[in-house]
Scaffold this motif. Structure first.
Motif, PDB file in Angstrom:
ATOM      1  N   THR A  39      16.926  49.682  24.875  1.00 51.08           N
ATOM      2  CA  THR A  39      18.209  49.004  25.093  1.00 51.08           C
ATOM      3  C   THR A  39      18.152  48.124  26.339  1.00 51.08           C
ATOM      4  OG1 THR A  39      19.487  50.740  23.997  1.00 51.08           O
ATOM      5  CG2 THR A  39      20.670  49.341  25.559  1.00 51.08           C
ATOM      6  N   ALA A  63      27.161  42.286  27.951  1.00 53.10           N
ATOM      7  CA  ALA A  63      27.027  43.312  26.918  1.00 53.10           C
ATOM      8  C   ALA A  63      27.244  42.717  25.534  1.00 53.10           C
ATOM      9  CB  ALA A  63      28.021  44.448  27.176  1.00 53.10           C
ATOM     10  N   ARG A  64      28.238  41.827  25.433  1.00 48.75           N
ATOM     11  CA  ARG A  64      28.529  41.214  24.141  1.00 48.75           C
ATOM     12  C   ARG A  64      27.354  40.326  23.689  1.00 48.75           C
ATOM     13  NH1 ARG A  64      32.674  38.481  25.545  1.00 48.75           N
ATOM     14  NH2 ARG A  64      34.135  40.218  25.276  1.00 48.75           N
ATOM     15  N   VAL A  68      25.027  45.212  23.237  1.00 51.37           N
ATOM     16  CA  VAL A  68      24.966  46.594  23.726  1.00 51.37           C
ATOM     17  C   VAL A  68      26.339  46.951  24.303  1.00 51.37           C
ATOM     18  CG1 VAL A  68      22.513  46.369  24.246  1.00 51.37           C
ATOM     19  CG2 VAL A  68      24.195  45.909  26.038  1.00 51.37           C
ATOM     20  N   SER A  69      26.465  48.175  24.793  1.00 52.83           N
ATOM     21  CA  SER A  69      27.735  48.600  25.399  1.00 52.83           C
ATOM     22  C   SER A  69      27.782  48.180  26.856  1.00 52.83           C
ATOM     23  CB  SER A  69      27.886  50.117  25.289  1.00 52.83           C
ATOM     24  OG  SER A  69      26.911  50.779  26.086  1.00 52.83           O
ATOM     25  N   GLN A  70      29.009  48.106  27.391  1.00 54.30           N
ATOM     26  CA  GLN A  70      29.156  47.738  28.804  1.00 54.30           C
ATOM     27  C   GLN A  70      28.517  48.773  29.728  1.00 54.30           C
ATOM     28  OE1 GLN A  70      31.181  49.176  31.344  1.00 54.30           O
ATOM     29  NE2 GLN A  70      30.599  47.599  32.836  1.00 54.30           N
ATOM     30  N   SER A  72      25.886  50.384  29.212  1.00 52.20           N
ATOM     31  CA  SER A  72      24.444  50.137  29.174  1.00 52.20           C
ATOM     32  C   SER A  72      24.051  49.080  30.192  1.00 52.20           C
ATOM     33  CB  SER A  72      24.015  49.715  27.772  1.00 52.20           C
ATOM     34  OG  SER A  72      24.190  50.766  26.843  1.00 52.20           O
TER      35      SER A  72
END
Length: 296
Positions: A39, A63-64, A68-70, A72
Motif C-alpha cells: 500500500t 489518498a483519493r 488508498v485510505s487517509q 494509510s
C-alpha cells in the motif's frame, strides 16, 4: 536491500544522492532503502507521478489519487520518518524546485517536460556511480542461452528495441512482447531450452499479467532482471535484480528517456561479458556491406 520476496526494495542500482535533480528524483530519494508495504509503495508511486502537485495536496486528496485510505497516507508519512503528513508535505514544499528558466521566466509545459527528462537522466547518471548492479545484470543476461526479453503494452517498444540490438551480439534472443495464455508457455520453452535469466522492461502502467509472468518465470527457476520506473514499482517483489530509471510524467503519456538509456547501458555491460561480442558485430557489418543493407 532484501530478497525479492520482502517489502524492501530489491537489489538494484545504488542509492547515490545526485545534485540538481528534479522533483520526481527528489521524491524517489525519500523512498530508497525504506521498508514499504505494498500500500505504501502505491502511495509512493502516486507521489512520483504527481510530483509537481504533491506539495499542495491534502492527505485526503492524496489518498483519493492513490486509491488508498487517509490513515494509510498518515502511516506512510510516519514510515518515511515524519511526524505526520503535514510534516511530509512541508518538507516537499521546501525541496520542490521553482520551474523557472535561467532568465527567470516561467517555463511552459513542454519545456517542463523536457527538463524533467533531463533531471531523470542526471539522477540515473548519479545512480550509475556504482556500476556493479548493472555489471552483474550484464553477466547474468550474457550467460543465459537463450535470453528471453519481456515487455508488455507500454513496455513492449523498449523490449523490442533491446532485443533487436542484443541479437547482434547474443546467439539466441527471444522477444516476449505479447501477453495472453501463451506467454507462460513461451517462458517455459525458453527455460527448457536452457535459459537461466530473463530481462523484463516494466514501465507504467503495469499490466497484471506481467506480474503473473514474472512470478511464473521465477517459479520456473529463471533469475529475473527488471528495468522499472522505480524500486517501489509493483514488479519489485517479483524481481531478483531491479534497475530503476524514472519516467517523465509531465505530458499526457509518460516519457521514457532514462529507461531507454539504461537499457543501452545494460547492453554495453552484456557486451563486456560476451567475449565474442566484437566478432559478432564485425561479422554483421561484413554481411551488411555485402548486401548493401545500409545507405552510406
Amino acid at each position: 536491500m532484501t530478497d525479492a520476496g520482502g517489502t524492501e526494495t530489491p537489489e538494484g542500482v545504488g542509492t547515490g544522492r545526485p545534485g540538481g535533480v528534479g522533483p520526481s528524483a527528489r521524491l524517489q530519494q525519500l523512498f530508497e532503502g525504506r521498508r514499504l508495504t505494498p500500500t505504501q509503495r502505491r502511495i509512493a508511486h502516486c507521489l512520483v507521478r504527481q510530483a509537481a502537485d504533491v506539495p499542495f495536496l491534502s492527505s485526503v486528496e492524496l489518498a483519493r489519487l492513490a486509491g488508498v485510505s487517509q490513515p494509510s497516507v498518515t502511516r506512510f508519512a510516519a514510515a518515511l520518518g515524519f511526524d505526520g503528513y503535514p510534516a511530509l508535505r512541508a518538507h516537499l514544499r521546501e525541496v520542490a524546485p521553482a520551474w523557472h528558466g535561467l532568465d527567470g521566466r516561467s517555463r511552459n509545459p513542454y519545456q517542463q517536460a523536457v527538463q524533467a527528462e533531463i533531471d531523470n537522466l542526471r539522477h540515473l547518471a548519479a545512480l550509475l556511480a556504482d556500476p556493479e548492479p548493472v555489471a552483474r545484470a550484464g553477466r547474468l543476461l550474457a550467460a543465459s542461452r537463450p535470453l528471453p526479453v519481456l515487455g508488455l503494452r507500454a513496455s513492449a517498444a523498449q523490449a523490442r528495441g533491446f532485443a533487436y540490438f542484443t541479437a547482434k551480439v547474443h546467439p539466441d534472443v527471444r522477444l516476449l512482447d505479447e501477453g495472453g495464455s501463451l506467454l507462460a508457455d513461451r517462458i517455459d520453452a525458453a527455460r527448457k531450452a536452457g535459459a537461466s535469466a530473463l530481462l523484463c522492461f516494466a514501465l507504467p502502467r503495469h499490466p497484471r499479467e506481467l506480474l503473473d509472468a514474472l512470478a511464473h518465470a521465477r517459479a520456473a527457476g529463471l533469475t529475473v532482471v527488471t528495468i522499472a520506473d522505480g524500486t517501489f514499482a509493483p514488479v519489485a517483489a517479483h524481481s531478483d535484480l531491479l534497475l530503476p530509471a524514472a519516467v517523465g510524467t509531465g505530458l499526457v503519456f509518460d516519457t521514457v528517456s532514462a529507461p531507454m538509456v539504461l537499457g543501452q547501458v545494460l547492453l554495453e555491460a552484456m557486451c563486456d561479458a560476451l567475449p565474442d561480442a566484437q566478432a559478432h558485430l564485425e561479422e554483421f557489418d561484413a554481411r551488411a556491406a555485402a548486401r548493401g543493407l545500409f545507405v552510406e
